[in-house]
Design a protein around this motif. Sequence first.
Motif, PDB file in Angstrom:
ATOM      1  N   GLN A  78       0.235  -1.068  -0.185  1.00 54.15           N
ATOM      2  CA  GLN A  78       0.367  -0.196   0.047  1.00 54.15           C
ATOM      3  C   GLN A  78       0.784   1.095  -0.371  1.00 54.15           C
ATOM      4  N   ARG A  79       1.928   1.650   0.742  1.00 57.94           N
ATOM      5  CA  ARG A  79       2.794   1.956   1.084  1.00 57.94           C
ATOM      6  C   ARG A  79       4.238   3.211   0.019  1.00 57.94           C
ATOM      7  N   LYS A  80       3.763   2.042  -1.075  1.00 54.17           N
ATOM      8  CA  LYS A  80       4.620   1.940  -2.189  1.00 54.17           C
ATOM      9  C   LYS A  80       3.622   2.332  -3.722  1.00 54.17           C
ATOM     10  N   VAL A  81       2.612   1.794  -3.347  1.00 50.19           N
ATOM     11  CA  VAL A  81       1.134   2.371  -4.398  1.00 50.19           C
ATOM     12  C   VAL A  81       1.323   3.318  -4.669  1.00 50.19           C
ATOM     13  N   ARG A  82       1.225   3.740  -3.394  1.00 52.28           N
ATOM     14  CA  ARG A  82       0.951   5.186  -3.010  1.00 52.28           C
ATOM     15  C   ARG A  82       2.392   6.521  -3.530  1.00 52.28           C
ATOM     16  N   VAL A  83       3.087   6.027  -3.576  1.00 55.47           N
ATOM     17  CA  VAL A  83       4.476   6.914  -3.611  1.00 55.47           C
ATOM     18  C   VAL A  83       4.098   6.794  -5.173  1.00 55.47           C
ATOM     19  N   VAL A  84       3.903   5.107  -6.111  1.00 61.81           N
ATOM     20  CA  VAL A  84       3.708   5.424  -7.554  1.00 61.81           C
ATOM     21  C   VAL A  84       2.790   6.403  -8.033  1.00 61.81           C
ATOM     22  N   GLU A  85       1.670   6.536  -7.188  1.00 60.78           N
ATOM     23  CA  GLU A  85       0.643   7.141  -7.821  1.00 60.78           C
ATOM     24  C   GLU A  85       0.633   8.665  -7.780  1.00 60.78           C
ATOM     25  N   ARG A  86       1.103   9.183  -6.453  1.00 58.22           N
ATOM     26  CA  ARG A  86       2.058  10.825  -6.224  1.00 58.22           C
ATOM     27  C   ARG A  86       2.601  11.153  -6.826  1.00 58.22           C
ATOM     28  N   PHE A  87       3.455  10.420  -6.789  1.00 64.82           N
ATOM     29  CA  PHE A  87       5.256  10.917  -8.009  1.00 64.82           C
ATOM     30  C   PHE A  87       5.025  10.756  -9.638  1.00 64.82           C
ATOM     31  N   GLY A  88       4.292   9.228 -10.120  1.00 69.53           N
ATOM     32  CA  GLY A  88       4.124   9.004 -11.242  1.00 69.53           C
ATOM     33  C   GLY A  88       5.256   8.264 -11.587  1.00 69.53           C
ATOM     34  N   ALA A  89       6.342   7.628 -10.610  1.00 69.80           N
ATOM     35  CA  ALA A  89       7.709   6.467 -10.811  1.00 69.80           C
ATOM     36  C   ALA A  89       7.563   5.927 -10.147  1.00 69.80           C
ATOM     37  N   ALA A 100      20.227  11.066  -4.058  1.00 74.29           N
ATOM     38  CA  ALA A 100      21.350  11.531  -4.983  1.00 74.29           C
ATOM     39  C   ALA A 100      21.422  13.080  -4.225  1.00 74.29           C
ATOM     40  N   LYS A 101      20.555  13.635  -3.837  1.00 71.98           N
ATOM     41  CA  LYS A 101      20.527  14.630  -3.258  1.00 71.98           C
ATOM     42  C   LYS A 101      20.553  15.236  -2.522  1.00 71.98           C
ATOM     43  N   GLY A 102      21.248  13.511  -1.763  1.00 73.20           N
ATOM     44  CA  GLY A 102      22.126  14.119  -0.834  1.00 73.20           C
ATOM     45  C   GLY A 102      20.876  13.894   1.072  1.00 73.20           C
ATOM     46  N   THR A 103      19.370  13.288   0.561  1.00 68.63           N
ATOM     47  CA  THR A 103      18.441  13.525   1.238  1.00 68.63           C
ATOM     48  C   THR A 103      17.665  12.106   1.699  1.00 68.63           C
ATOM     49  N   THR A 104      16.529  12.564   2.358  1.00 69.73           N
ATOM     50  CA  THR A 104      15.911  10.662   2.246  1.00 69.73           C
ATOM     51  C   THR A 104      14.003  11.485   1.908  1.00 69.73           C
ATOM     52  N   PHE A 105      13.771  10.385   1.636  1.00 65.96           N
ATOM     53  CA  PHE A 105      12.253  10.691   1.415  1.00 65.96           C
ATOM     54  C   PHE A 105      11.614  11.676   2.036  1.00 65.96           C
ATOM     55  N   ALA A 106      11.521  10.744   3.472  1.00 60.86           N
ATOM     56  CA  ALA A 106      10.947  11.062   4.355  1.00 60.86           C
ATOM     57  C   ALA A 106      11.161  12.798   4.415  1.00 60.86           C
ATOM     58  N   ASP A 107      12.280  12.964   4.493  1.00 60.07           N
ATOM     59  CA  ASP A 107      13.343  14.359   4.636  1.00 60.07           C
ATOM     60  C   ASP A 107      12.812  15.303   3.934  1.00 60.07           C
ATOM     61  N   GLN A 108      13.080  14.604   2.186  1.00 57.29           N
ATOM     62  CA  GLN A 108      12.699  16.049   1.334  1.00 57.29           C
ATOM     63  C   GLN A 108      10.851  16.063   1.268  1.00 57.29           C
ATOM     64  N   HIS A 109       9.486  15.193   1.704  1.00 60.88           N
ATOM     65  CA  HIS A 109       8.629  15.383   1.719  1.00 60.88           C
ATOM     66  C   HIS A 109       7.681  15.291   2.772  1.00 60.88           C
ATOM     67  N   GLN A 110       8.267  15.198   3.344  1.00 60.70           N
ATOM     68  CA  GLN A 110       7.886  15.388   4.505  1.00 60.70           C
ATOM     69  C   GLN A 110       6.351  14.304   4.435  1.00 60.70           C
ATOM     70  N   LEU A 111       6.504  13.286   4.248  1.00 63.32           N
ATOM     71  CA  LEU A 111       5.471  12.681   4.418  1.00 63.32           C
ATOM     72  C   LEU A 111       4.859  11.727   4.877  1.00 63.32           C
ATOM     73  N   PRO A 112       3.030  11.051   5.452  1.00 61.23           N
ATOM     74  CA  PRO A 112       3.906  10.061   7.009  1.00 61.23           C
ATOM     75  C   PRO A 112       4.186   9.376   6.469  1.00 61.23           C
ATOM     76  N   LEU A 113       5.307   8.542   7.193  1.00 61.63           N
ATOM     77  CA  LEU A 113       5.796   7.110   6.975  1.00 61.63           C
ATOM     78  C   LEU A 113       4.769   5.809   7.311  1.00 61.63           C
TER      79      LEU A 113
END
Length: 160
Positions: A78-89, A100-113
């Motif tokens: 469910q959590r992985k599917v939401r990423v694809v649906e939201r970001f189109g990748a 690659a930007k030197g951060t984490t998904f959590a820090d970059q997007h501030q979405l609930p883990l």
Amino acid sequence: MTTTPDDLAALLASVESDERDLVLSTFTHDDAWRLGCLLVELADERDLPVTIDVRKGPQQVFHAAREGTTPDNDSWVQRKVRVVERFGASSYLVGLRARAKGTTFADQHQLPLQEYAAHGGAFPVRVEGVGIVGVVTVSGLAQGDDHALVTEALRSFLGR
């Protein structure tokens, strides 16, 4: 194991290539079922403890959980599917781009883990001239292995 910037760049390029190359001409409910069955066959042959999920639009068309999985794998799906649906990748690509930007998904997007997981395994189902029409997901292995199993199945499905 530490990933060097060159290793990360090569991995990112490979995953981006997967997304450009693994495009279908059509995607029906029957196609979703066949793709799910193909993934189950691959998992059976290798005795892999994975959960497999295939969706067409918002509808779950195929779902299977092999021995060795738990309800937690369903949560990961469910959590992985939401990423694809939201970001189109793919969920893997989204996570790699953050690294690659030197951060984490959590820090970059501030979405609930508890709702989003940018870990490998969910891949957008793209149709030529249409775009994303579904998501195919595997959960249960290391994230790179989840992604690799999905892309292997898509290549086979496409006859490549």
